[in-house]
Design an enzyme around this catalytic site. Structure first.
Site, mmCIF file in Angstrom:
data_model
loop_
_atom_site.group_PDB
_atom_site.id
_atom_site.type_symbol
_atom_site.label_atom_id
_atom_site.label_comp_id
_atom_site.label_asym_id
_atom_site.label_seq_id
_atom_site.Cartn_x
_atom_site.Cartn_y
_atom_site.Cartn_z
ATOM 1 N N GLU A 71 0.838 -1.196 0.000
ATOM 2 C CA GLU A 71 0.000 0.000 0.000
ATOM 3 C C GLU A 71 0.880 1.255 0.000
ATOM 4 O OE1 GLU A 71 -2.218 -0.668 3.555
ATOM 5 O OE2 GLU A 71 -2.831 -2.658 2.878
ATOM 6 N N GLU A 86 -3.981 -6.747 3.068
ATOM 7 C CA GLU A 86 -2.738 -7.294 3.627
ATOM 8 C C GLU A 86 -2.567 -8.797 3.413
ATOM 9 O OE1 GLU A 86 -3.343 -3.380 5.515
ATOM 10 O OE2 GLU A 86 -4.663 -5.104 5.211
ATOM 11 N N GLN A 134 1.960 -1.865 5.590
ATOM 12 C CA GLN A 134 2.231 -0.465 5.887
ATOM 13 C C GLN A 134 2.626 -0.212 7.344
ATOM 14 O OE1 GLN A 134 -0.801 2.940 5.242
ATOM 15 N NE2 GLN A 134 0.470 2.824 3.390
ATOM 16 N N TYR A 182 -0.993 -3.504 11.318
ATOM 17 C CA TYR A 182 -1.770 -4.098 10.223
ATOM 18 C C TYR A 182 -1.285 -5.495 9.850
ATOM 19 C CZ TYR A 182 -3.183 0.817 9.637
ATOM 20 O OH TYR A 182 -3.645 2.095 9.835
ATOM 21 N N HIS A 234 -1.202 2.913 15.548
ATOM 22 C CA HIS A 234 0.026 3.298 14.871
ATOM 23 C C HIS A 234 1.207 3.313 15.831
ATOM 24 C CE1 HIS A 234 -3.132 4.796 12.178
ATOM 25 N NE2 HIS A 234 -2.259 4.599 11.221
#
Length: 810
Positions: free
Chosen positions: A502, A533, A555, A559, A600
């Site tokens: 991605e 994914e 990414q 994920y 994140h």
């Protein structure tokens, strides 16, 4: 019945006839294997059976168009197909049923996989690739439903890549002009899985040569199709993927498992689309049956109606095939031609049945001989031990228990030997020593049979570190620049490397580590994908199995959870479950650890560590180390995940002058700060905080030895951390996983594997993140993950406990 139209005008009638009768023979060979295999389980000679009865004809039709160089990515119903392409035999199937640990007898897994999990050898004995374009290839099966689908994307994409980049395979070991097809098979119930739909979408976007066959028997174990999908007719459900003049898509072909001529015609049509035009195809095979039920775990009479059972009996594909052969008539030069008489068909059936029985006996005799030879050896050892021991009655009891046991497994023999060693503890006779030597030798053999070959590389031969070198007065740059320029060197020197994910292509990844490289090297080598994914990883697996060196970019580390199932079930187990006959050296590139917020800044390392044994887990502290890992891994044979530090791309590093050449070692720690009072072990982004904490602690007269593990799998192969603890006698593990996560694994390796426990003067400590996901923003990070303050106070508290006079309480 007049059926002259079915004769291929390019072959003689005699050749046509032999093709048909050979298919009839293989169909019966497969069916008899299913019947006898089930009986072997139900009579206690094997543990579990799952077979492919009811799908024979469509698999024979598929085998007709399966050429050298092609690949199968299928599941545990495909025994007829594997027999038809010459990649399995009834003997091999029975050897797998009995779990025979001999690769020649059981070439799919050497007894490591349950029955009907097929595979073909892609590797020579030394681990090098065979010439796959001269072989009919099958990737190793997994049990997880639809889990075979994502790798199909890469298997098909490889043909497209090689067609555009023949320089990647100059000897045509893996492709001849990209003409190979990837064949996928799946049961209709498993199309309910998201992995199926993600694969369909990815293949349609990429327009790659795949043929996906759906064996539709209307059941998923006991659950009917009305509970599996919105529309019971899969062809109708897939209509939105049908290509047209305006939009790309699939060719959707519907056929019946009971109509042999139409099956052959359907697969010939599918082959033309896929091989000649690289158009993906779905062949939906309706009217499949499952005459033995799902498996030996139960009977389908429990959940199928009498009407359904009667329908399945009336529509058995082999019986209808026999009727078609019997009724076939053709005219040639005024002569009526037939395929076979009833007597000839009976003879073929009898021949198939006899062959299956003979091959079953060969496999069973081999299995029994393995067991009985061990048993006889042990019985003689136990008799001799009894005569020399003071524990005669106990040893006699062990011996008689072994002799009189109705069914003997290896485990029973080894349990008897180990029990005899236990009861004679304290004795020192030659007979007991000989028994112990036998046990040591044969445990080593069985350990090799069942546990060897987790990695495709020998840890004793991993490449040594090649340090980055620097020009005088070299300027510092953002870490991402080092990554980018190192990738440029890789793509300039290696024609078989490609990277995808991605935002990987056009913008050069979200952190600009590939900036400008797509424009320089092309869209096939540096490419964007959709948000998918599981099939990004699947692309990597399939591409790697066809000789390429893919870097599959996920990414963010958080994920990775979307594809962790496949990393665990498929990628990390491949070399092991195929008994060293297949490999897929994929590099999974991702970024993680500390940044911002729940999704994140996660660091789910314990989950990854526990689930991907068989992969390298690399945790570089900066981008130079990360670049060195890519240089190292591209020369190895095992898959890996590289977790770059998400908050490190804009930090300054010194640009090396040997880009593409320096190598970060696998399984070697680096001592980044020497000390004498306490050993601090860490990795990744946390290393920078630990290093600063060590500087702060030095102001308090505490000398810290800081160690960056560099890789978590494997961890510290030479035991350097334990040697550090011998010097400091104190140990801290600092990481950003949850309590009891990766820190527990690291602690187990140091204390148990490397015996550092005996060097400790203080309780070993871990400093980790909190049990919850990290909260958002800088304050969320501070209160969720280990901070400099946490480390300083934690280390100081241990030193205070050790010497409260020198280190008074804070």
């Amino acid at each position: 019945m007049h059926q002259q139209e079915t004769i291929n005008n390019q072959i003689s009638f005699e050749d046509f006839k032999q093709q048909i009768l050979n298919d009839f023979y293989i169909a019966h060979l497969s069916r008899q294997m299913s019947l006898l295999g089930r009986r072997e389980v139900l009579t206690g000679k094997a543990k579990f059976g799952i077979f492919g009865a009811g799908k024979e004809l469509p698999q024979l039709a598929m085998a007709r168009v399966f050429k050298n160089g092609d690949f199968r990515s299928g599941y545990y119903r495909d025994q007829t197909f594997m027999m038809a392409i010459g990649q399995t035999t009834p003997r091999s199937c029975f050897a797998q049923l009995y779990a025979i640990t001999d690769l020649e007898m059981e070439p799919s897994s050497a007894g490591r996989q349950m029955t009907s999990h097929f595979s073909s050898s892609l590797l020579n004995a030394d681990g090098s690739w065979r010439k796959l374009t001269e072989l009919k290839n099958s990737s190793s099966d997994i049990s997880t439903t639809a889990g075979q689908m994502p790798r199909l994307v890469g298997l098909g994409q490889a043909s497209k890549f090689y067609k555009k980049h023949p320089e990647a395979d100059p000897k045509q070991n893996f492709s001849v002009n990209g003409q190979e097809i990837a064949f996928g098979t799946i049961g209709d119930a498993s199309t309910s899985e998201g992995l199926f739909w993600e694969t369909i979408n990815a293949c349609g976007v990429l327009q790659i040569p795949v043929i996906i066959s759906i064996w539709d028997d209307e059941y998923g174990i006991s659950v009917g199709q009305e509970h599996q999908r919105t529309k019971t007719n899969l062809s109708e459900l897939l209509k939105g993927f049908q290509r047209n003049n305006d939009e790309r898509g699939f060719e959707i072909i519907t056929t019946s498992a009971t109509n042999y001529p139409h099956l052959v015609e359907s697969y010939e049509k599918a082959e033309r689309f896929a091989r000649e035009q690289h158009i993906p195809v779905v062949v939906h095979v309706q009217h499949c049956t499952q005459p033995q039920g799902h498996s030996t775990s139960g009977s389908h009479e429990r959940y199928k109606s009498k009407e359904r059972l009667n329908w399945e009996a009336e529509n058995d594909n082999i019986e209808l095939f026999r009727k078609w052969i019997s009724n076939f008539r053709a005219e040639e030069n005024g002569e009526t031609l037939i395929l076979a008489t009833e007597e000839e068909l009976n003879e073929i059936e009898s021949k198939a049945k006899a062959s299956v029985k003979e091959q079953q006996k060969e496999a069973w005799d081999f299995y029994q001989n393995q067991i009985s030879s061990l048993q006889k050896e042990v019985e003689e050892f136990l008799k001799a031990l009894k005569n020399s021991s003071s524990e005669k009655e106990k040893i006699e009891e062990i011996l008689q228990g072994l002799i009189n046991k109705p069914s003997i497994y290896k485990k029973d023999i080894f349990h008897a030997v180990r029990s005899a060693v236990w009861v004679t503890r304290g004795e020192n006779s030659s007979e007991r020593n000989e028994l112990k030597q036998w046990l040591k030798k044969n445990l080593a053999i069985q350990t090799k049979n069942y546990s060897a070959g987790l990695y495709a590389d020998d840890f004793g031969e991993l490449p040594s570190e090649v340090k980055p070198s620097f020009d005088e007065n070299t300027k510092t740059v953002d870490g991402r620049i080092i990554l980018r320029d190192n990738f440029e060197k890789i793509f300039s020197s290696r024609d078989n490397v490609l990277i995808f994910g991605e935002d990987t292509g056009k913008i050069g990844d979200v952190n600009q580590g590939l900036e400008g490289l797509q424009e320089k090297f092309g869209i096939e080598k540096i490419s964007d994908t959709g948000i998918r994914e599981a099939t990004i990883l699947g692309q990597g697996i399939g591409l790697a199995m066809r000789g390429l060196r893919p870097i599959a970019e996920i990414q963010y580390l958080d994920y990775v959870l979307y594809c962790l199932q496949l990393m665990s079930d498929d990628l990390s187990t491949l070399f092991y479950r195929s008994a060293g006959t297949q490999k897929a050296p994929v590099i999974v590139r991702t970024r993680g650890h500390r940044l911002e917020g729940i999704w994140h800044a996660g660091s789910p390392m314990a989950g990854i560590l526990n689930l991907v044994r068989g992969m390298y887990v690399c945790v570089p502290r900066d981008m130079t180390k990360a670049a060195g890992f890519y240089n190292t891994l591209l020369d190895l044979n095992s898959p890996a995940i590289v977790i770059e530090s998400l908050n490190g791309y804009r930090l300054k590093e010194t640009m090396p002058n040997n880009l593409g050449e320096f190598k970060t070692p696998i399984g070697e720690v680096e001592i980044t700060h020497r000390g004498s009072d306490v050993t601090l072990v860490t990795y990744g982004s946390t290393w920078r905080i630990v290093a600063k904490a060590a500087e702060e602690l030095a102001q308090m007269n505490i000398s810290c030895e800081v160690i960056d593990v560099q890789t978590l799998l494997p961890l510290d192969l030479s035991g350097q951390i334990a040697k550090s603890v011998q010097k400091t006698n104190r140990l801290f593990i600092i990481d950003e996983d949850v309590p009891g996560g990766a820190s527990a694994y690291i602690l187990q390796q140091i204390l148990e594997k490397d015996n550092a426990y005996f060097s400790l003067d203080s309780q070993p400590k871990t400093i980790t993140a909190k049990a919850h996901r990290p909260a958002y923003a800088s304050d969320g990070d501070y209160f969720s993950k280990p901070s400099l303050d946490d480390i300083v106070e934690g280390v100081y508290a241990v030193m205070h406990e050790s010497n409260p006079t020198e280190y008074p309480a804070i």
